[in-house]
Design a protein around this motif. Sequence first.
Motif, PDB file in Angstrom:
ATOM      1  N   PHE A   1     -13.222   5.118 -12.482  1.00 60.30           N
ATOM      2  CA  PHE A   1     -11.874   5.468 -12.950  1.00 60.30           C
ATOM      3  C   PHE A   1     -11.868   6.764 -13.744  1.00 60.30           C
ATOM      4  CE2 PHE A   1     -12.162   0.802 -12.800  1.00 60.30           C
ATOM      5  CZ  PHE A   1     -11.200   0.555 -11.834  1.00 60.30           C
ATOM      6  N   GLU A   2     -10.815   7.559 -13.545  1.00 65.58           N
ATOM      7  CA  GLU A   2     -10.749   8.814 -14.290  1.00 65.58           C
ATOM      8  C   GLU A   2      -9.319   9.130 -14.758  1.00 65.58           C
ATOM      9  OE1 GLU A   2     -11.156  11.282 -10.042  1.00 65.58           O
ATOM     10  OE2 GLU A   2     -12.543  11.691 -11.680  1.00 65.58           O
ATOM     11  N   GLU A   3      -8.580   8.079 -15.135  1.00 61.13           N
ATOM     12  CA  GLU A   3      -7.177   8.279 -15.520  1.00 61.13           C
ATOM     13  C   GLU A   3      -7.015   9.175 -16.744  1.00 61.13           C
ATOM     14  OE1 GLU A   3      -4.658   4.761 -15.670  1.00 61.13           O
ATOM     15  OE2 GLU A   3      -5.915   3.840 -14.140  1.00 61.13           O
ATOM     16  N   GLY A   4      -7.934   9.041 -17.698  1.00 68.88           N
ATOM     17  CA  GLY A   4      -7.829   9.814 -18.936  1.00 68.88           C
ATOM     18  C   GLY A   4      -7.956  11.304 -18.702  1.00 68.88           C
ATOM     19  N   ARG A   5      -8.494  11.666 -17.541  1.00 71.46           N
ATOM     20  CA  ARG A   5      -8.635  13.072 -17.186  1.00 71.46           C
ATOM     21  C   ARG A   5      -7.295  13.679 -16.787  1.00 71.46           C
ATOM     22  NH1 ARG A   5     -13.416  14.810 -13.010  1.00 71.46           N
ATOM     23  NH2 ARG A   5     -13.101  16.997 -13.503  1.00 71.46           N
ATOM     24  N   PHE A   6      -6.413  12.844 -16.228  1.00 69.23           N
ATOM     25  CA  PHE A   6      -5.192  13.395 -15.635  1.00 69.23           C
ATOM     26  C   PHE A   6      -3.894  12.943 -16.320  1.00 69.23           C
ATOM     27  CE2 PHE A   6      -8.466  13.190 -12.309  1.00 69.23           C
ATOM     28  CZ  PHE A   6      -8.546  14.541 -11.982  1.00 69.23           C
ATOM     29  N   PHE A   7      -3.960  11.838 -17.051  1.00 67.57           N
ATOM     30  CA  PHE A   7      -2.739  11.321 -17.691  1.00 67.57           C
ATOM     31  C   PHE A   7      -2.826  11.409 -19.207  1.00 67.57           C
ATOM     32  CE2 PHE A   7      -2.440   8.797 -13.678  1.00 67.57           C
ATOM     33  CZ  PHE A   7      -1.139   9.133 -13.324  1.00 67.57           C
ATOM     34  N   ALA A   8      -1.658  11.534 -19.827  1.00 68.49           N
ATOM     35  CA  ALA A   8      -1.570  11.391 -21.284  1.00 68.49           C
ATOM     36  C   ALA A   8      -1.389   9.911 -21.598  1.00 68.49           C
ATOM     37  CB  ALA A   8      -0.382  12.196 -21.806  1.00 68.49           C
TER      38      ALA A   8
ATOM     39  N   TYR B   1      -6.188   0.912   0.901  1.00 64.33           N
ATOM     40  CA  TYR B   1      -7.420   1.648   0.606  1.00 64.33           C
ATOM     41  C   TYR B   1      -7.077   3.063   0.156  1.00 64.33           C
ATOM     42  CZ  TYR B   1      -9.608  -2.043   3.385  1.00 64.33           C
ATOM     43  OH  TYR B   1     -10.029  -3.253   3.863  1.00 64.33           O
ATOM     44  N   GLU B   2      -7.840   3.573  -0.805  1.00 63.79           N
ATOM     45  CA  GLU B   2      -7.731   4.990  -1.183  1.00 63.79           C
ATOM     46  C   GLU B   2      -9.121   5.520  -1.467  1.00 63.79           C
ATOM     47  OE1 GLU B   2      -5.222   5.730  -4.544  1.00 63.79           O
ATOM     48  OE2 GLU B   2      -3.402   5.189  -3.467  1.00 63.79           O
ATOM     49  N   ASP B   3      -9.533   6.518  -0.730  1.00 63.99           N
ATOM     50  CA  ASP B   3     -10.843   7.131  -0.947  1.00 63.99           C
ATOM     51  C   ASP B   3     -11.949   6.084  -1.086  1.00 63.99           C
ATOM     52  OD1 ASP B   3      -9.169   9.293  -1.051  1.00 63.99           O
ATOM     53  OD2 ASP B   3     -10.166  10.253  -2.725  1.00 63.99           O
TER      54      ASP B   3
ATOM     55  N   LEU C   1       5.287   4.712  -6.604  1.00 64.92           N
ATOM     56  CA  LEU C   1       5.982   5.833  -5.957  1.00 64.92           C
ATOM     57  C   LEU C   1       5.035   6.949  -5.535  1.00 64.92           C
ATOM     58  CD1 LEU C   1       9.256   6.502  -7.996  1.00 64.92           C
ATOM     59  CD2 LEU C   1       9.081   5.817  -5.607  1.00 64.92           C
ATOM     60  N   THR C   2       3.822   6.920  -6.061  1.00 62.66           N
ATOM     61  CA  THR C   2       2.942   8.075  -5.857  1.00 62.66           C
ATOM     62  C   THR C   2       1.596   7.746  -5.215  1.00 62.66           C
ATOM     63  OG1 THR C   2       1.941   7.749  -8.020  1.00 62.66           O
ATOM     64  CG2 THR C   2       3.848   9.216  -7.910  1.00 62.66           C
ATOM     65  N   GLY C   3       1.145   6.500  -5.347  1.00 65.98           N
ATOM     66  CA  GLY C   3      -0.240   6.180  -5.009  1.00 65.98           C
ATOM     67  C   GLY C   3      -1.085   6.348  -6.261  1.00 65.98           C
ATOM     68  N   TYR C   4      -2.296   5.817  -6.224  1.00 68.98           N
ATOM     69  CA  TYR C   4      -3.084   5.704  -7.460  1.00 68.98           C
ATOM     70  C   TYR C   4      -4.025   6.881  -7.732  1.00 68.98           C
ATOM     71  CZ  TYR C   4      -6.413   4.055 -10.882  1.00 68.98           C
ATOM     72  OH  TYR C   4      -7.215   3.959 -11.981  1.00 68.98           O
ATOM     73  N   ASN C   5      -4.888   7.162  -6.769  1.00 66.16           N
ATOM     74  CA  ASN C   5      -6.012   8.069  -7.039  1.00 66.16           C
ATOM     75  C   ASN C   5      -5.592   9.539  -6.888  1.00 66.16           C
ATOM     76  OD1 ASN C   5      -8.683   8.666  -7.610  1.00 66.16           O
ATOM     77  ND2 ASN C   5      -9.332   8.497  -5.476  1.00 66.16           N
TER      78      ASN C   5
ATOM     79  N   SER D   1       0.877  -1.165   0.000  1.00 64.66           N
ATOM     80  CA  SER D   1       0.000   0.000   0.000  1.00 64.66           C
ATOM     81  C   SER D   1       0.916   1.217   0.000  1.00 64.66           C
ATOM     82  CB  SER D   1      -0.867  -0.025   1.251  1.00 64.66           C
ATOM     83  OG  SER D   1      -1.634   1.155   1.329  1.00 64.66           O
ATOM     84  N   THR D   2       0.410   2.351  -0.457  1.00 65.09           N
ATOM     85  CA  THR D   2       1.271   3.534  -0.550  1.00 65.09           C
ATOM     86  C   THR D   2       0.634   4.715   0.160  1.00 65.09           C
ATOM     87  OG1 THR D   2       0.223   3.913  -2.688  1.00 65.09           O
ATOM     88  CG2 THR D   2       2.402   2.932  -2.726  1.00 65.09           C
ATOM     89  N   VAL D   3       1.438   5.757   0.364  1.00 64.04           N
ATOM     90  CA  VAL D   3       0.900   7.000   0.922  1.00 64.04           C
ATOM     91  C   VAL D   3       0.582   7.898  -0.267  1.00 64.04           C
ATOM     92  CG1 VAL D   3       1.329   8.945   2.442  1.00 64.04           C
ATOM     93  CG2 VAL D   3       2.334   6.719   2.964  1.00 64.04           C
ATOM     94  N   LEU D   4      -0.676   8.255  -0.399  1.00 61.19           N
ATOM     95  CA  LEU D   4      -1.149   8.944  -1.602  1.00 61.19           C
ATOM     96  C   LEU D   4      -0.507  10.329  -1.752  1.00 61.19           C
ATOM     97  CD1 LEU D   4      -3.013   8.704  -4.009  1.00 61.19           C
ATOM     98  CD2 LEU D   4      -4.909   9.392  -2.564  1.00 61.19           C
ATOM     99  N   GLY D   5       0.301  10.455  -2.783  1.00 59.04           N
ATOM    100  CA  GLY D   5       0.898  11.753  -3.096  1.00 59.04           C
ATOM    101  C   GLY D   5       2.191  12.056  -2.349  1.00 59.04           C
ATOM    102  N   ASN D   6       2.665  11.119  -1.527  1.00 60.80           N
ATOM    103  CA  ASN D   6       3.906  11.376  -0.789  1.00 60.80           C
ATOM    104  C   ASN D   6       5.027  10.485  -1.322  1.00 60.80           C
ATOM    105  OD1 ASN D   6       5.984  11.583   1.122  1.00 60.80           O
ATOM    106  ND2 ASN D   6       4.548  12.088   2.752  1.00 60.80           N
TER     107      ASN D   6
END
Lengths: 270, 287
Positions: free
Chosen positions: B120-127, B215-217, B44-48, B9-14
């Motif tokens: 899912f909303e990856e297309g909103r934030f990633f190329a 867990y994330e959100d 390295l970043t977390g998913y959401n 599991s990761t820390v989201l955004g850290n």
Amino acid sequence: MKINPELVTRAITGFIKAETARAGFKKVVLGLSGGLDSTVCACLAVRALGHDKVLALIMPYKNLDEAGVAHAEKVASLLKIKSRKIDISPQIDLYFEKYPTDSQVLKGNKMARERMSILYDFSAREKALILGTSNKTELLIGYGTIHGDMACGINPMGDLYKTQVRELGRYLQIPEEILKKKPTAGLWPGQTDEEEIGLSYEELDQILYRLVDLRQSAEEIIRSGFEEKKVKRIVEMIKRSEFKRRMPPIVKISNRTVGHDFLYPYDWDK
Amino acid sequence: MKIALAQISTVLGNTEKNLEKHLKLVKKATAAGADLLVFPELSLTGYNLKDLTTEVALSPASSPMFRKLLEASRRIDLVVGFAEESEHQTGLVYNSAAYLSRGNLVHIHRKVYLPTSGMFEEGRFFARGGEFRTFSTRFARTGLLICRDFLHYGSSYCLMAGGAGLFIIISAAPGRGASETSGQGFETSRMWELMGETISFFSSAVVVYCNRAGYEDGMVFAGGSFVYSPFGKMIARLPYLEESFKILEVDLSEIKKARRSWPFQRDERPELVWRSLERIVRGNHED
């Protein structure tokens, strides 16, 4: 729509544990009415964190639901969790003396918000995260008080229909009398949800499950044998209660706006 | 070879805290004699990430964090997931996976299929990434995919046609569906295993799938990472839902044996598929 109770329990207890720690708390607090939802929620919280990390607030109004209070006390003692009984009658009476009404719904909403207010106060006093006890059925049809019983820190059972919560309760071996009693929002003596909604939870959940989870249209559901009037009413209830499931809309004026295009995750840096 | 799977599991955004966790597991895997350590998607970043996507993005060529990972890869090969700031197309951020070995960046795969529907909303934030390419590692011809890429079987076809004997899929797949028939894991876990079994068998390749836990959100990452042999046999599966770390012995000589038993790869006709696809794609355009 039968659930796998073992997997559901694992997912929910893991969620409670993770989110409590992330919020910076060690404890949780919840309103315990002695009904099915809050009993199951208390049970899950104990499994997630241990009995010494769960605080139950029993918040009766006069003797509106004496059976509920007795059940809540029994659950608290069975689970060995700390409980506090807080009578909300004085402040409710004081308010309605000044602003009288005959509407049971207005009174019920006021009581729900009073309980919410006490829960948030105790959340800060005890450094405990508030566990919501709303289920998917209530959330979908809007059978709850906005900023009242719907307010919480996290909502562990919000993706389980009422009948699934009962299934889970059976698996968690909550007292039989709580499993069997008629669900009530405790709005007036003898009130039951099913009478007020006008449908049994079994039927309501079957229709919701088809509409939401199976993505069937109202027409398909009616064709498969459900009463047209009931299906249409449920669709209408879902539509009319969307406002209870969302943050209020913000009118967009600037280039970057909270909720529109200023979008950060809830678990940010947690 | 010994493959270590880090179902974390990761820390989201850290990214710093997550890097720390990576380096700790590098030590652990190295001490246990593993050859390759695989982390999940966006490890390295977390998913959401939402709007954090651009804030946590890093460029492998200049990032000090990436330098630390490259340094760590002198002892053990690594696959990590991260938000990649494009060097050439300023402003673009990709959902990327990197293969690091002996202090070098061997390959980067940019996720092609960005789920953008339902939860899912990856297309909103990633190329979107633009290709599937295999590359050589000290173990085998290898291919990298990220999560949803693996559910589009064209991606695996490209890896197979590119000669890959080792497929590595990194994932951040939430679990969905907990009906009475779901078994120990969520219903969606079966979907990944089905693909793993199928692709490993019909490509005569080792399939390594490393998923997240935590867990994330409100999303429940399903865990259940696995490895399939080139004969389509499950070598191991990590527990569902919870964090786990496991080192598995994988026999790469089985790739050759599987290909002699079932010469799917020898008999494959990518040029014919290509021509047929060309006709289909042109035909669709003309409609």
